[in-house]
Design an enzyme around this catalytic site. Structure first.
Site, mmCIF file in Angstrom:
data_model
loop_
_atom_site.group_PDB
_atom_site.id
_atom_site.type_symbol
_atom_site.label_atom_id
_atom_site.label_comp_id
_atom_site.label_asym_id
_atom_site.label_seq_id
_atom_site.Cartn_x
_atom_site.Cartn_y
_atom_site.Cartn_z
ATOM 1 N N ARG A 223 0.875 -1.210 0.067
ATOM 2 C CA ARG A 223 -0.138 -0.082 0.141
ATOM 3 C C ARG A 223 0.784 1.230 -0.052
ATOM 4 O O ARG A 223 1.792 1.271 0.575
ATOM 5 C CB ARG A 223 -0.869 -0.009 1.405
ATOM 6 C CG ARG A 223 -2.003 -1.139 1.126
ATOM 7 C CD ARG A 223 -3.237 -0.513 0.239
ATOM 8 N NE ARG A 223 -4.289 -1.609 0.291
ATOM 9 C CZ ARG A 223 -4.338 -2.506 -0.662
ATOM 10 N NH1 ARG A 223 -3.341 -2.697 -1.758
ATOM 11 N NH2 ARG A 223 -5.464 -3.316 -0.790
ATOM 12 N N HIS A 271 -1.906 1.094 -9.494
ATOM 13 C CA HIS A 271 -2.408 0.355 -8.647
ATOM 14 C C HIS A 271 -3.057 -1.030 -9.481
ATOM 15 O O HIS A 271 -4.266 -1.288 -9.178
ATOM 16 C CB HIS A 271 -3.280 0.724 -7.792
ATOM 17 C CG HIS A 271 -3.679 0.054 -6.299
ATOM 18 N ND1 HIS A 271 -4.077 0.713 -5.234
ATOM 19 C CD2 HIS A 271 -3.921 -1.170 -6.371
ATOM 20 C CE1 HIS A 271 -4.339 -0.612 -4.553
ATOM 21 N NE2 HIS A 271 -4.280 -1.716 -4.939
HETATM 22 P P1 NDP Z 1 -1.820 -12.277 3.460
HETATM 23 O O1 NDP Z 1 -2.726 -11.878 4.673
HETATM 24 O O2 NDP Z 1 -1.773 -13.733 3.060
HETATM 25 O O3 NDP Z 1 -0.191 -12.016 4.004
HETATM 26 C C1 NDP Z 1 0.379 -11.051 4.673
HETATM 27 C C2 NDP Z 1 1.563 -11.526 5.041
HETATM 28 O O4 NDP Z 1 2.109 -10.348 6.027
HETATM 29 C C3 NDP Z 1 1.510 -12.615 6.249
HETATM 30 O O5 NDP Z 1 2.350 -13.605 6.118
HETATM 31 C C4 NDP Z 1 1.795 -11.844 7.557
HETATM 32 O O6 NDP Z 1 2.460 -12.630 8.483
HETATM 33 C C5 NDP Z 1 2.674 -10.911 7.047
HETATM 34 N N1 NDP Z 1 2.759 -9.708 8.152
HETATM 35 C C6 NDP Z 1 1.755 -8.974 8.355
HETATM 36 N N2 NDP Z 1 1.922 -7.856 9.360
HETATM 37 C C7 NDP Z 1 3.534 -8.137 9.429
HETATM 38 C C8 NDP Z 1 4.623 -7.388 10.217
HETATM 39 N N3 NDP Z 1 4.084 -6.263 11.118
HETATM 40 N N4 NDP Z 1 5.668 -7.821 9.967
HETATM 41 C C9 NDP Z 1 6.156 -8.821 9.207
HETATM 42 N N5 NDP Z 1 5.217 -9.602 8.299
HETATM 43 C C10 NDP Z 1 3.772 -9.136 8.611
HETATM 44 O O7 NDP Z 1 -1.993 -11.156 2.235
HETATM 45 P P2 NDP Z 1 -1.582 -11.265 0.878
HETATM 46 O O8 NDP Z 1 -0.420 -11.886 0.579
HETATM 47 O O9 NDP Z 1 -2.870 -11.811 0.231
HETATM 48 O O10 NDP Z 1 -1.863 -9.609 0.622
HETATM 49 C C11 NDP Z 1 -0.579 -8.819 0.999
HETATM 50 C C12 NDP Z 1 -1.033 -7.389 0.690
HETATM 51 O O11 NDP Z 1 -1.004 -7.079 -0.697
HETATM 52 C C13 NDP Z 1 -2.541 -6.961 0.709
HETATM 53 O O12 NDP Z 1 -2.987 -6.611 2.110
HETATM 54 C C14 NDP Z 1 -2.586 -5.759 -0.097
HETATM 55 O O13 NDP Z 1 -2.133 -4.506 0.844
HETATM 56 C C15 NDP Z 1 -1.495 -5.781 -0.883
HETATM 57 N N6 NDP Z 1 -2.325 -6.023 -2.311
HETATM 58 C C16 NDP Z 1 -1.795 -5.156 -3.495
HETATM 59 C C17 NDP Z 1 -2.356 -5.283 -4.594
HETATM 60 C C18 NDP Z 1 -1.761 -4.227 -5.730
HETATM 61 O O14 NDP Z 1 -2.701 -4.795 -6.891
HETATM 62 N N7 NDP Z 1 -1.250 -3.593 -5.514
HETATM 63 C C19 NDP Z 1 -3.481 -6.299 -4.782
HETATM 64 C C20 NDP Z 1 -3.751 -7.384 -3.805
HETATM 65 C C21 NDP Z 1 -3.111 -7.143 -2.627
HETATM 66 P P3 NDP Z 1 1.731 -13.842 9.410
HETATM 67 O O15 NDP Z 1 2.092 -15.058 8.731
HETATM 68 O O16 NDP Z 1 2.381 -13.895 10.861
HETATM 69 O O17 NDP Z 1 0.310 -13.585 9.473
#
Ligand code: NDP
Length: 308
Positions: A223, A271
């Site tokens: 984001r 985006h």
């Molecule tokens: P997931 O929820 O599957 O994965 C998020 C990962 O981030 C998890 O493994 C989580 O760890 C980790 N995480 C969360 N908080 C932290 C932190 N503070 N420190 C370290 N690691 C952290 O999400 P997705 O992979 O499906 O999507 C990720 C992001 O991609 C979305 O939230 C969105 O913001 C972005 N996105 C962007 C798009 C675009 O077109 N640009 C389209 C789709 C998504 P844990 O395993 O511990 O939960």
């Protein structure tokens, strides 16, 4: 019982056709037509709707049509409503494509060549094989893992950083704030694929950039608010970061006159790194509705306290 779809009309028509066949008893409405508001049990959309509880007293599930849910502040979701984000193969496949492309753009200096072309210059930059570079992904969720799989096929050395411990084949994994510095110190190209939460807002900042190897590349597909924009401009100016590919910005669309538009070190896209694919997403929605009815856990159920 009814479902209200809020969003792109063409996608809505595809979903309506699929739902008509698979769930003929569930009436399907396109926002702003909601039919009888007291019959609405499911809403699928991207933008938060004010006063959900008062307007839709029977609402059970708010489905985000995208993978992120940071647009829904916890107070917007009534206690009786579950928030579910979209986990579907089309988003992961298109994200893996984008991240692979962006990594190769940085790896093979394409922004520098685009600048050269604009100036009529013909200068070669030394070529390194993918095996000589390490790519690091922040956030090893659905999308981070899909991207790493593709990058592995190209031969890059791989690193990943995540909140909870992960063990992924061929990826050197680091966990939590204590290991962030070790992770960053080896990333020639850093990719942010984190959700936006209180913990990750502003994480791509000056204090992070100095921990990268000098001249690293940056890709942000998380984001816009993950990035402290003036800090990136300073890091590009100093050469700490040589080039960045940004699919997201703090304000979208990026305002006219913003320095990112014309910066020679920045490649921008609006985006579009990944997009929900209506056909595959409809199947996921239908499966989640069945799970909800059968009292099973829905795929992508959001923990509102955690923020993703
Ligand atoms: P997931 O929820 O599957 O994965 C998020 C990962 O981030 C998890 O493994 C989580 O760890 C980790 N995480 C969360 N908080 C932290 C932190 N503070 N420190 C370290 N690691 C952290 O999400 P997705 O992979 O499906 O999507 C990720 C992001 O991609 C979305 O939230 C969105 O913001 C972005 N996105 C962007 C798009 C675009 O077109 N640009 C389209 C789709 C998504 P844990 O395993 O511990 O939960």
């Amino acid at each position: 019982m009814s479902i209200v779809f809020q969003g792109d009309a063409a996608r809505g028509r595809i979903w309506q056709d699929i739902f008509a066949e698979a769930e003929p008893d569930l009436s399907f409405h396109h926002w702003p037509d909601v039919g009888d508001p007291e019959a609405v049990t499911y809403i699928v959309g991207w933008k938060p709707i004010p006063d959900l509880a008062a307007r839709f007293p029977a609402l059970k599930v708010m489905f985000s049509s995208g993978a992120g849910v940071d647009q829904f502040a916890p107070h917007m979701i009534p206690d009786s409503v579950s928030l579910v984000r979209m986990i579907e193969p089309g988003i992961a496949a298109t994200m893996a494509e984008y991240v692979t492309l962006a990594t190769l753009l940085l790896h093979r200096n394409f922004k520098a060549y685009a600048n050269q072309q604009a100036e009529g210059r013909w200068e070669q930059i030394r070529v390194y094989p993918a095996t000589a570079r390490t790519v690091g992904v922040m956030g090893l969720g659905n999308l981070g893992q899909a991207a790493l799989t593709q990058l592995g096929h190209l031969g890059f050395k791989l690193r990943g950083w995540n909140r909870s411990p992960r063990a992924l084949d061929g990826v050197e994994c680091f966990t939590g704030p204590a290991e962030l510095g070790s992770f960053l110190s080896g990333c020639d190209i850093l990719i942010c694929m984190l959700p936006l939460t209180d913990e990750t807002r502003g994480i791509l900042s000056a204090s992070l950039f100095v921990q990268l190897p000098q001249g690293a590349g940056l890709i942000n597909v998380g984001r816009g608010a993950h990035l402290v924009e003036p800090d990136l401009l300073a890091a590009l100016e100093s050469g700490q970061v040589t080039s960045a590919v940004l699919d997201v910005t703090d304000v979208e669309p990026l305002p006219p006159g913003h320095p990112f538009w014309t910066h020679p070190g920045i490649t921008l896209t609006p985006h579009i790194a990944s997009m929900t694919q209506p056909e595959t997403a409809a199947r996921v929605l239908l499966d989640n509705i069945r799970r909800h009815r059968d009292g099973e856990t829905m795929i992508g159920l959001v923990d509102l306290g955690r923020g993703y």
